[in-house]
Enzyme design. Structure first.
Site, short mmCIF file in Angstrom:
data_model
loop_
_atom_site.label_atom_id
_atom_site.label_comp_id
_atom_site.label_asym_id
_atom_site.label_seq_id
_atom_site.Cartn_x
_atom_site.Cartn_y
_atom_site.Cartn_z
N ASN A 210 -32.69 29.79 -16.32
CA ASN A 210 -32.35 30.47 -17.58
C ASN A 210 -33.00 29.69 -18.72
O ASN A 210 -33.50 28.58 -18.50
CB ASN A 210 -30.83 30.56 -17.73
CG ASN A 210 -30.20 29.19 -17.72
OD1 ASN A 210 -30.41 28.40 -18.64
ND2 ASN A 210 -29.45 28.87 -16.67
N ASP A 279 -25.74 30.60 -11.45
CA ASP A 279 -24.62 31.04 -10.62
C ASP A 279 -25.05 31.34 -9.18
O ASP A 279 -24.24 31.33 -8.27
CB ASP A 279 -23.97 32.29 -11.21
CG ASP A 279 -23.16 31.96 -12.46
OD1 ASP A 279 -22.59 30.86 -12.49
OD2 ASP A 279 -23.10 32.80 -13.38
N LYS A 339 -11.52 32.43 -19.22
CA LYS A 339 -12.19 31.31 -18.51
C LYS A 339 -11.39 30.03 -18.67
O LYS A 339 -11.29 29.23 -17.74
CB LYS A 339 -13.62 31.11 -19.02
CG LYS A 339 -14.61 32.11 -18.44
CD LYS A 339 -16.04 31.89 -18.94
CE LYS A 339 -16.89 33.11 -18.60
NZ LYS A 339 -18.21 33.11 -19.19
N1 CTP Z 1 -20.25 26.63 -14.83
C1 CTP Z 1 -20.24 25.75 -13.78
N2 CTP Z 1 -20.71 26.13 -12.56
C2 CTP Z 1 -21.19 27.38 -12.37
C3 CTP Z 1 -21.21 28.30 -13.45
C4 CTP Z 1 -20.73 27.89 -14.67
O1 CTP Z 1 -19.81 24.60 -13.95
N3 CTP Z 1 -21.65 27.72 -11.18
C5 CTP Z 1 -19.70 26.21 -16.13
C6 CTP Z 1 -20.72 26.14 -17.27
O2 CTP Z 1 -21.26 24.82 -17.37
C7 CTP Z 1 -19.87 26.47 -18.47
C8 CTP Z 1 -18.80 27.40 -17.93
O3 CTP Z 1 -18.78 27.19 -16.51
O4 CTP Z 1 -19.22 25.33 -19.00
C9 CTP Z 1 -18.94 28.86 -18.20
O5 CTP Z 1 -20.19 29.31 -17.79
P1 CTP Z 1 -20.58 30.84 -18.00
O6 CTP Z 1 -21.98 31.04 -17.47
O7 CTP Z 1 -20.26 31.28 -19.40
O8 CTP Z 1 -19.52 31.60 -17.11
P2 CTP Z 1 -19.30 31.84 -15.59
O9 CTP Z 1 -18.11 31.05 -15.20
O10 CTP Z 1 -20.54 31.62 -14.80
O11 CTP Z 1 -18.87 33.37 -15.61
P3 CTP Z 1 -19.74 34.70 -15.94
O12 CTP Z 1 -21.19 34.34 -15.65
O13 CTP Z 1 -19.18 35.71 -15.02
O14 CTP Z 1 -19.48 35.00 -17.38
#
Ligand code: CTP
Length: 406
Positions: A210, A279, A339
């Site tokens: 990203n 993710d 979250k």
């Molecule tokens: N995060 C993490 N590990 C992952 C995904 C996210 O530790 N595999 C952490 C990121 O560092 C951030 C938080 O979770 O502090 C939220 O990340 P975000 O991308 O906004 O959300 P997601 O939990 O991945 O949910 P979604 O993509 O469904 O919004």
């Protein structure tokens, strides 16, 4: 509200050395950060830069002589006493010798004698002059007396010689000033910060990732270090230099980031997960570059572990403050609050990635800092450095409660 430099009165003494030209950029940066900057040019400095350039950048007339109409009989005392920080850049062999030996024979040397503010000296000169035992002796003496000295850089000097003597870059001096002006309210605290994107390779040259630049995480690491914390920065690939005094652990994939984070988590007092973690990862990684004629090419993905969620679970047994980020393009606060609860966080920093001047790649951000069972703070549009300090202010409050116990 603002960064550590904002609204501070900084007196900058400029001596007669070629590096004086670099100080003009520093004056611009300090003024942009909201500092009130008064400049004292020595007579020799006026051969290198002009009073007009200084005034254009600081919006204040520089001082040159004790006896010009701008000065009162007490200017040296007033400037010395009202300053929050005193910087001398470039500091020539002459001014170092004068300060170290108590000579006060012009406006700069008299004002520095009268100040009670921290004094930061940035020596810059020819390398033979810098390495001269008299200059080195004066520097040791000044350090022992509590003056702060920024070591000059090594490299090609204006005179053609190579060696130590280069004035550090304006941005580096600004960082040093920010550090000196920051409260040391996180001393003794161990802070783990993650930053940047992660990369999930499908073959040796292609990956899923990203556009995260890592700027928010690096700003947090820098701010925490300036405030006296011991900082471990676990970073995915970025183009940024690690902040001074921070231990950098480089990782590439989410799985590597998880291992690095988990190895440090139990020893941390604060964990801030600013990284933009991938993710998903390709289920299969090809050993060789995938050729165009590989068809049909269907890439299957599998889910990566949610590191933040694992930390939230660990927090049930270990006492640390856990801060997550939420990158959202809709229902910012509601999604972030979900979250916060789901991942058992203390604080979540909600980022509207569709807002101009916020999110990926830029130097500014606008966030909502949501503290569990407390209010929501809207940061307004600010530099990422300022936002980092706002987040740490909130965390600092919680840390007090954590250490008080139930
Ligand atoms: N995060 C993490 N590990 C992952 C995904 C996210 O530790 N595999 C952490 C990121 O560092 C951030 C938080 O979770 O502090 C939220 O990340 P975000 O991308 O906004 O959300 P997601 O939990 O991945 O949910 P979604 O993509 O469904 O919004």
């Amino acid at each position: 509200m603002g960064g550590p430099v904002s609204q501070k009165h900084i007196v900058v003494g400029v001596c007669g050395g070629i590096a004086a030209y670099k100080v003009l950029e520093l004056l611009r940066l300090l003024t942009k950060e909201g500092a009130v900057v008064d400049v004292i040019l020595t007579k020799n400095a006026t051969n290198f830069i002009t009073a007009l350039s200084v005034e254009a950048l600081t919006h204040r007339r520089p001082y040159i002589s004790m006896f010009d109409p701008l000065c009162s009989p007490y200017t040296h005392i007033e400037l010395g006493q009202s300053s929050d920080l005193f910087l001398i850049a470039p500091a020539t062999a002459n001014i170092l010798g004068k300060i170290a030996n108590g000579i006060a024979d012009d406006l700069l040397s008299t004002t520095v004698m009268a100040t009670t503010a921290p004094v930061l000296l940035c020596p810059s000169m020819n390398e033979k002059m810098f390495l001269n035992p008299i200059v080195q002796h004066n520097l040791s003496k000044l350090k022992a007396m509590g003056y702060y000295v920024m070591e000059p850089g090594s490299g090609e000097l204006a005179c053609g010689a190579t060696g130590p003597g280069r004035l550090p870059e304006p941005q580096e001096i600004l960082e040093e000033i920010s550090s000196l002006l920051s409260p040391k309210d996180l001393k003794g605290v161990r802070c783990l910060v993650t930053a940047g994107p992660t990369r999930e390779f499908a073959d040796p040259v292609r990956f899923i990732s990203n556009p995260s630049s890592g700027k928010m995480g690096y700003a947090l690491a820098r701010a925490a270090a300036h405030r006296g914390a011991e900082v471990i920065l676990i970073s995915g690939p970025t183009h940024l230099s690690p902040p001074k005094g921070v231990k950098l652990v480089k990782v590439i994939s989410t799985l590597q980031m998880r291992d690095a984070v988990m190895a440090e988590a139990r020893r941390s007092d604060i964990i801030i997960k600013a990284a933009a973690v991938s993710d998903f990862r390709p289920k299969m990684k090809f050993e060789h570059k995938i050729k165009k004629d590989t068809s049909p090419l269907i890439m299957e993905l599998e889910e990566n572990p949610d590191i933040l969620r694992e930390l939230g679970e660990l927090k049930r047994e270990h006492n640390f403050i856990l801060v997550g980020f939420a990158a959202e393009s809709q229902d910012l606060v509601a999604n972030a609050q979900k979250k916060l609860l789901k991942k058992n966080l203390d604080v979540i920093v909600a980022n509207d990635i569709k807002m101009e001047g916020a999110g990926f790649g830029v130097d500014t951000n606008q966030v909502k800092i949501i503290v569990k069972d407390q209010g929501i703070l809207d940061s307004g549009l600010r530099s990422k450095d300022e936002i980092a300090h706002l987040i740490l202010d909130k965390v600092k409050g919680l840390l007090g409660e954590l250490h008080k116990g139930p």
